[in-house]
Design an enzyme around this catalytic site. Structure first.
Site, mmCIF file in Angstrom:
data_model
loop_
_atom_site.group_PDB
_atom_site.id
_atom_site.type_symbol
_atom_site.label_atom_id
_atom_site.label_comp_id
_atom_site.label_asym_id
_atom_site.label_seq_id
_atom_site.Cartn_x
_atom_site.Cartn_y
_atom_site.Cartn_z
ATOM 1 N N SER A 148 40.587 -71.277 -41.386
ATOM 2 C CA SER A 148 41.123 -70.659 -42.606
ATOM 3 C C SER A 148 40.172 -70.861 -43.764
ATOM 4 C CB SER A 148 42.468 -71.294 -42.970
ATOM 5 O OG SER A 148 42.875 -70.879 -44.253
ATOM 6 N N TYR A 161 47.923 -78.567 -44.150
ATOM 7 C CA TYR A 161 47.449 -77.369 -43.436
ATOM 8 C C TYR A 161 45.926 -77.266 -43.525
ATOM 9 C CZ TYR A 161 46.450 -72.464 -42.518
ATOM 10 O OH TYR A 161 45.913 -71.301 -42.026
#
Ligand SMILES: NC(=O)c1ccc[n+]([C@@H]2O[C@H](COP(=O)([O-])OP(=O)(O)OC[C@H]3O[C@@H](n4cnc5c(N)ncnc54)[C@H](OP(=O)(O)O)[C@@H]3O)[C@@H](O)[C@H]2O)c1
Length: 260
Positions: A148, A161
């Site tokens: 990401s 995350y």
């Protein structure tokens, strides 16, 4: 299109979003695709159906990461579906937490239990899935992990995350070195904001405009943008590329806008 005829691929989290687009693209390139899902069997069936309607081959496999025996469950379904064929391509796409502030939360709210859960799903499961599927993978196989943009910019509301995705990038680079002797490449694709079911903030037109303005190519990502990058890394064209992070963000947060 690349040529994946005669190959078999597993795409985790392929019931929706980017995973579905990746599964559809690899199948369109000729691969038999194992469509993994966690809870949404109907959505996984729909992914398989769209692949078959387009003339491709696919089957679905279930496993909820972060639960006891998750990888073993997946491997049982995978082996049954492959029927003795090797697994040429593994795409670790399934993850949780990027928009879920409860599990991915900020430093003042994150709990040890939430941290363990997001690491179990996003890091532990992909690592041990790679370990479990390596005996099925021939020399020259392909592993693609999804990271990401959260590893390149600092997002305070997504600390756990973002940390999981940092771990995924380190895992990929390390395994690229470990598996090079077998000709297996291990790479990472790093998406930015991409239109999937999970990105509910993207339903807000103002947020969309802001994010598009922060992106050199001027729009939000689409699942197919990511699927095409994965298909490249899964193909023979990428045979000399390993240990890389391929930024597939359309140039998000590249630099000051006034300099354009
Ligand atoms: N969308 C974005 O803007 C964005 C940006 C950067 C990176 N990413 C990364 O891109 C990847 C795909 O994201 P997405 O937006 O397409 O996700 P998504 O639409 O939320 O889909 C997630 C997929 O993962 C599966 N999954 C969720 N929890 C699971 C668990 N505990 N065990 C096993 N499978 C589980 C889901 O299965 P079920 O349908 O059965 O629940 C679903 O197939 C992820 O790695 C994500 O972190 C996304």
């Amino acid at each position: 299109m690349t040529d994946l005829k005669g190959k078999a691929a597993l795409v985790t989290g392929a019931s929706r979003g980017m995973g579905r687009a990746i599964a559809q693209r690899l199948a369109a390139d000729g691969a038999l695709v194992a469509v993994h899902y966690s809870r949404d069997a109907d959505a996984a069936r729909q992914t398989v159906a769209t692949i078959e309607q387009a003339g491709g081959e696919a089957f679905q496999v279930q496993a909820e990461f972060g639960t006891d025996g998750d990888v073993r469950t997946l491997l049982t379904g995978l082996s049954a579906g492959l029927g003795g064929r090797p697994l040429d391509i593994l795409v670790n796409n399934a993850a949780c937490g990027n928009q879920d502030t409860v599990r991915a939360g900020s430093i003042d709210r994150l709990t040890p239990g939430q941290f363990d859960e997001v690491f179990a799903i996003n890091v532990k499961a992909p690592l041990f899935l790679i370990q479990a599927t390596l005996p099925l993978m021939p020399d020259g196989g392909r592993i693609v992990n999804i990271s990401s943009l959260a590893t390149r910019i600092a997002l305070p509301s997504q600390i756990a995350y973002a940390m999981t995705k940092g771990a995924v990038e380190v895992m990929s680079r390390t395994l690229a070195n470990a598996l090079g002797a077998r000709g297996i490449t291990v790479n990472t694709v790093s998406p930015g904001s991409t239109d999937t079911e999970v990105t509910d903030t993207l339903h807000n037109p103002q947020v969309r405009t802001i994010l598009a303005d922060l992106t050199a190519l001027g729009r939000i990502g689409r699942p197919a943008d990511i699927a095409d990058a994965v298909a490249f890394l899964a193909s023979d064209d990428a045979r000399w590329i390993t240990g890389n992070v391929l930024d597939a963000t359309g140039g998000a947060y590249l630099g000051p806008m006034w300099a354009r």
